[in-house]
Scaffold this active site. Structure first.
Site, PDB file in Angstrom:
ATOM      1  N   ASP A  30       0.844  -1.190   0.000  1.00 44.12           N
ATOM      2  CA  ASP A  30       0.000   0.000   0.000  1.00 44.12           C
ATOM      3  C   ASP A  30       0.891   1.255   0.000  1.00 44.12           C
ATOM      4  O   ASP A  30       2.103   1.167   0.187  1.00 44.12           O
ATOM      5  CB  ASP A  30      -0.964  -0.036   1.202  1.00 44.12           C
ATOM      6  CG  ASP A  30      -2.208   0.795   0.953  1.00 44.12           C
ATOM      7  OD1 ASP A  30      -2.213   1.624   0.031  1.00 44.12           O
ATOM      8  OD2 ASP A  30      -3.202   0.621   1.694  1.00 44.12           O
ATOM      9  N   GLU A  77      -9.722   7.566   4.506  1.00 42.91           N
ATOM     10  CA  GLU A  77      -8.709   7.208   5.500  1.00 42.91           C
ATOM     11  C   GLU A  77      -8.463   8.355   6.473  1.00 42.91           C
ATOM     12  O   GLU A  77      -8.555   9.512   6.104  1.00 42.91           O
ATOM     13  CB  GLU A  77      -7.388   6.907   4.786  1.00 42.91           C
ATOM     14  CG  GLU A  77      -7.471   5.759   3.830  1.00 42.91           C
ATOM     15  CD  GLU A  77      -6.271   5.758   2.897  1.00 42.91           C
ATOM     16  OE1 GLU A  77      -5.242   5.228   3.308  1.00 42.91           O
ATOM     17  OE2 GLU A  77      -6.374   6.291   1.793  1.00 42.91           O
TER      18      GLU A  77
HETATM   19  C1  BGC Z   1      -5.238   2.904   0.495  1.00 43.09           C
HETATM   20  C2  BGC Z   1      -5.576   1.873  -0.532  1.00 43.09           C
HETATM   21  C3  BGC Z   1      -5.583   2.483  -1.894  1.00 43.09           C
HETATM   22  C4  BGC Z   1      -4.268   3.152  -2.166  1.00 43.09           C
HETATM   23  C5  BGC Z   1      -4.214   3.855  -3.492  1.00 43.09           C
HETATM   24  C6  BGC Z   1      -3.995   3.633   0.129  1.00 43.09           C
HETATM   25  O1  BGC Z   1      -3.723   4.634   1.030  1.00 43.09           O
HETATM   26  O2  BGC Z   1      -5.088   2.308   1.756  1.00 43.09           O
HETATM   27  O3  BGC Z   1      -6.814   1.296  -0.228  1.00 43.09           O
HETATM   28  O4  BGC Z   1      -5.838   1.506  -2.846  1.00 43.09           O
HETATM   29  O5  BGC Z   1      -4.004   4.101  -1.166  1.00 43.09           O
HETATM   30  O6  BGC Z   1      -4.995   4.976  -3.510  1.00 43.09           O
HETATM   31  C1  BGC Z   2      -3.815   9.465  -1.875  1.00 38.30           C
HETATM   32  C2  BGC Z   2      -4.632   8.265  -1.575  1.00 38.30           C
HETATM   33  C3  BGC Z   2      -3.885   7.401  -0.657  1.00 38.30           C
HETATM   34  C4  BGC Z   2      -3.422   8.154   0.576  1.00 38.30           C
HETATM   35  C5  BGC Z   2      -2.471   7.358   1.388  1.00 38.30           C
HETATM   36  C6  BGC Z   2      -3.462  10.158  -0.592  1.00 38.30           C
HETATM   37  O1  BGC Z   2      -2.697  11.260  -0.853  1.00 38.30           O
HETATM   38  O2  BGC Z   2      -4.502  10.307  -2.702  1.00 38.30           O
HETATM   39  O3  BGC Z   2      -4.956   7.570  -2.731  1.00 38.30           O
HETATM   40  O4  BGC Z   2      -4.714   6.369  -0.296  1.00 38.30           O
HETATM   41  O5  BGC Z   2      -2.765   9.340   0.257  1.00 38.30           O
HETATM   42  O6  BGC Z   2      -2.787   7.300   2.711  1.00 38.30           O
END
Ligand code: BGC
Ligand code: BGC
Length: 818
Positions: free
Chosen positions: A314, A513
């Protein structure tokens, strides 16, 4: 470390292993990965491996984000993959129109296969978070988020949803979705709980195979790109939904049996359907990050479960593995990661891996193995012979994005996911009368779609970004008018002509998140105003249906008590019409569609599930349910409990555990501001109240001369390391009467400081400025331990008001990092 030393003495061998985050693969179920090796692909891969340089091999292992990579880079470094994260999009714009996505796909593809530099030119694969439909694309069909699909209990529809999602992805040229999320959330305080179908492992497991099949086609499928398919990624392995207290990216301290039986369950059907990729979780088990856990990634997933696709990590998750940084982490490869998601760090990660490969400190065999796995999936996709994205089937057929037949399936899912918790005989609503639609969430497609919609957190977009979509209000209006009645939308519930019935739409606002984690299962206090609307309408004798938009079960007893009926819509997505299908009856007063949804998780009695279940998993009324007989539920004061821990200052006051300080030149020159008006710095500073959103909702700082700073301090040092990695910003909402002199904004830790120049021009309105946390880190702040995470300095007279300070992504003006 002392802890595990103690454990050595006290615990038996197996428990000891899991206490240290070490799994025992023998106790896990074994599967057979059903995807046949294709002789022609195998021959091609062997040939490629023999021809590839070390540089080319290492490049395959690295995935860069669109934010930070050019087609030229892909060619130069032979990168195996790119992704588009929640905040990225072609041409630096995550709201780029669909044709720009296809054009970018062509450009990147063509660079990847360019062999003018004498290389082998392996086509790259592009991944995107199409987690509820092709949800990064304007105009795409948006299905209910997984939690709503869990409520619907319809495996056949899941496969159709997967198939439609795959088709819409193919229109814009991508080949890979980071879905389905097969989390089995056990604590809904976790802000990503809605990305999982259910708290029940069996329900999740029953869906996974169908979703994977919908996306990829059957496991024997070869050359996916010649049909309407993409590759899937079950995520996040393992126990993303099992962290203690539901902390995102946190630690899970459960037993290995629970790890296997709860969180491991969905991976069986995923592997049985030949899922092509698995994404590893940010979280840890017994303190050990999954991304570095060889016993789970290699021992359990690859060896025992026979997963034969490739494993992707990830977003910079490798940087969290013990002993690693975002720039360097051979441990991840050795644990079994095949591809590094290294969004903005791909170059150092690549260089680090390359140097180690050349020095022989990482074995060539592991590199060859990872490359082989990646090339096999590329072979299965048919990527080697598919030609450029715009030449492939479905490409550029923009009419498929949000096509009526796709929207019809989404609408069916919305209908089937609605869960009825209370009905004192007022539903279905007869369409002939006058319907009032109130609440703050009725006409807001972004809100009903939740996070991971066009933008990462689902914020910063409005109805104009959803062409062809239907808000809940639109759907109700259409249904009522079709039945000969009339409907009015009045968010605060006021009316001039008395309605026959009202629907009050309320609930959560979008988050993804970090931003969604909460300490209690309650709505944020500012979202509970519709409770009053319900009560006021009831006091006027109007029958009220409460309709909740939410990613999770929450304490909502005031609405349950006050309304005559209560239904949960979850996060329905673009087809709000599905709600009216069930709520609004036909002209003879009968239901057109019955409620079919059942709770995908327990509904809490209070703000903590541990204090009791109000409605258990599986609960849900329908039109034939006997009357319940309502006994009033206890109502709590949730103001103090709920709230977002990322809100540091609002409504004129610092959040609990925070204090507001004005400081001068010396440490002695410091005043803690509690009441206003106040004076500080020997009369140089005056602090008064100002209105913002609410009366006296801001604090105004009038500084006559000299150096001064306004600070927020927490009682305990604050760790915002993870947020810093994730592109979160410090958001400062301010109104400026007199610009500060050479202002600086920053954060202070024990022995560290990071500041950046802050241009705060005079402004008649409150403006929400955002400074990327990354900037504070790169300017020297130790983001793992900040005592004053917010400091605004001036070296001369100034006059400004602070309305709010918090973490988030929805800045109106992003400040450049200096
Ligand atoms: C998320 C994933 C996601 C990835 C790409 C991560 O932070 O945990 O679920 O697929 O980013 O955006
Ligand atoms: C991105 C997400 C990713 C996250 C990581 C963001 O900046 O756009 O896709 O999941 O960071 O935690």
């Amino acid at each position: 470390m002392t802890q595990s030393a103690d454990a050595t003495i006290e615990q038996p061998a197996v428990a000891l292993a899991s206490a240290q985050g070490m799994a025992n693969p023998d106790i896990w179920p074994a599967y057979d990965y059903p995807v046949p090796l294709q002789p022609d692909d195998e021959a091609r891969i062997a040939g490629l491996l023999a021809a590839m340089t070390i540089e080319e091999k290492v490049g395959q292992l690295v995935q860069a984000d669109l934010c930070c990579v050019t087609p030229e880079d892909v060619k130069t470094y032979n990168l195996g993959s790119i992704l588009v994260g929640g905040n990225s999009g072609p041409n630096g714009n995550d709201l780029s129109p669909a044709p720009d996505w296809l054009a970018a796909a062509d450009e990147f593809y063509l660079s990847s296969v360019d062999t003018s530099d004498g290389g082998v030119g392996i086509p790259l694969v592009w991944g995107t978070d199409a987690v509820h439909g092709h949800s990064n694309i304007i105009g795409a069909t948006l299905f209910p988020h997984n939690i709503g699909l869990g409520a619907m209990r319809d495996v056949a529809l899941i496969e159709k949803i997967g198939a439609i999602t795959a088709k819409e992805i193919r229109v814009t040229g991508q080949e890979w979705t980071f879905a389905p999320t097969v989390a089995v959330p056990q604590d809904f305080r976790w802000g990503r709980a809605y990305e999982g179908y259910s708290s029940d492992p069996d329900l999740v497991a029953s869906y996974v195979g169908a979703m994977v099949r919908g996306l990829q086609g059957p496991p024997g499928n070869d050359d996916l790109l010649s049909g309407p398919y993409v590759i899937a990624s079950t995520k996040h392995f393992l126990a993303d939904g099992g962290t203690d207290n539901g902390v995102d990216q946190g630690d899970s301290s459960i037993s290995e049996e629970d790890l296997r039986d709860i969180h491991g369950k969905p991976y069986g059907p995923a592997i049985a359907e030949g899922v092509s990729t698995v994404m590893i979780s940010f979280s840890s088990w017994h303190g050990k990050k999954m991304t570095g856990n060889k016993s789970l990634v290699t021992g359990v997933l690859k060896d025992r479960m026979d997963f034969g696709g490739f494993v992707v990590s990830d977003w910079n998750a490798h940087g969290q593995v013990a002993g690693c940084t975002n720039e360097s982490c051979p441990q991840a490869l050795m644990a079994g990661i095949d591809m590094y998601m290294a969004p903005d760090t791909w170059k150092p990660v690549y260089e680090d891996l390359l140097a180690r490969a050349k020095a022989g400190t990482i074995p060539m065999a592991r590199i060859d193995d990872a490359v082989t796995k990646i090339l096999r999936v590329k072979g299965r996709l048919g990527l080697f012979d598919a030609g450029k994205p715009s030449d492939r089937p479905l490409s550029g057929q923009y009419e498929l994005l949000g096509a009526p037949e796709h929207r019809a399936v989404a609408r069916e899912a919305v209908r089937k996911s609605l869960v009825l918790l209370k009905n004192e005989g007022i539903l279905p609503i007869a369409p002939g009368g006058r319907l009032l639609v109130a609440g703050d969430g009725a006409d807001d497609i972004a809100r009903q779609s939740g996070g991971w919609t066009l933008t990462w957190q689902g914020t910063g977009v409005d109805n104009s970004h959803f062409p062809g979509a239907t808000s809940i209000w639109d759907g109700l209006k259409q249904a009522v008018e079709a039945g000969g009645g009339s409907a009015v939308h009045s968010p605060d519930g006021s009316f001039t002509q008395r309605p026959d019935a009202a629907v009050v739409v309320f609930g959560e606002t979008p988050y993804a998140e970090f931003q969604g984690d909460r300490a209690a299962l309650a709505l944020d206090p500012e979202l509970t105003k519709p409770y009053d609307t319900i009560r006021e309408l009831k006091a006027k004798g109007i029958p009220v249906v409460a309709l909740m938009v939410t990613g999770r079960p929450l304490y909502t007893n005031p609405a349950l008590n006050a309304a005559d009926a209560f239904a949960v819509a979850w996060l329905p997505g673009s087809e709000g019409g599905g709600i009216a299908d069930v709520l609004i009856g036909d002209t003879s007063g009968n239901a057109r569609y019955d409620f079919a949804g059942k709770l995908p998780a327990d509904w809490p009695r209070t703000t903590l599930l541990s204090e009791g279940v109000l409605y258990p998993y599986g609960y849900g009324l329908d039109y034939s349910s006997p009357a319940q007989g309502w006994a009033a539920l206890p109502e709590l004061d949730t103001e103090a409990l709920a709230g977002d821990s990322r809100l540091w200052f609002s409504a004129g006051a610092p959040a609990a555990r925070w204090s507001l300080l004005v400081t001068g030149e010396t440490t002695g020159e410091q005043t803690r501001i509690t009441t206003v008006p106040a004076e500080a710095l020997g009369g140089r500073a005056r602090i008064t109240a100002e209105n913002y959103l609410v009366q006296e909702g801001a604090r105004r700082f009038t500084i006559a001369s000299g150096n001064a700073s306004v600070q927020l301090r927490n009682f305990e040092p604050v760790n915002i390391d993870r947020e810093t990695n994730a592109d979160i910003m410090l958001l400062v909402t301010a109104k400026v009467w007199e610009s500060p002199t050479s202002a600086r904004l920053g954060a202070i830790g024990e022995g560290s400081r990071g500041f950046t120049a802050f241009d705060m021009p005079q402004n008649d309105e409150f403006v929400r400025y955002g400074i990327p946390l990354k900037c504070l880190r790169s300017n020297g702040a130790d983001v793992t331990s900040l005592t004053q995470p917010f400091v605004l300095e001036t070296s001369g007279p100034t006059d400004f008001a602070l309305g709010e300070v918090r973490l988030g992504t929805d800045a109106q003006q992003i400040l450049p990092c200096s």
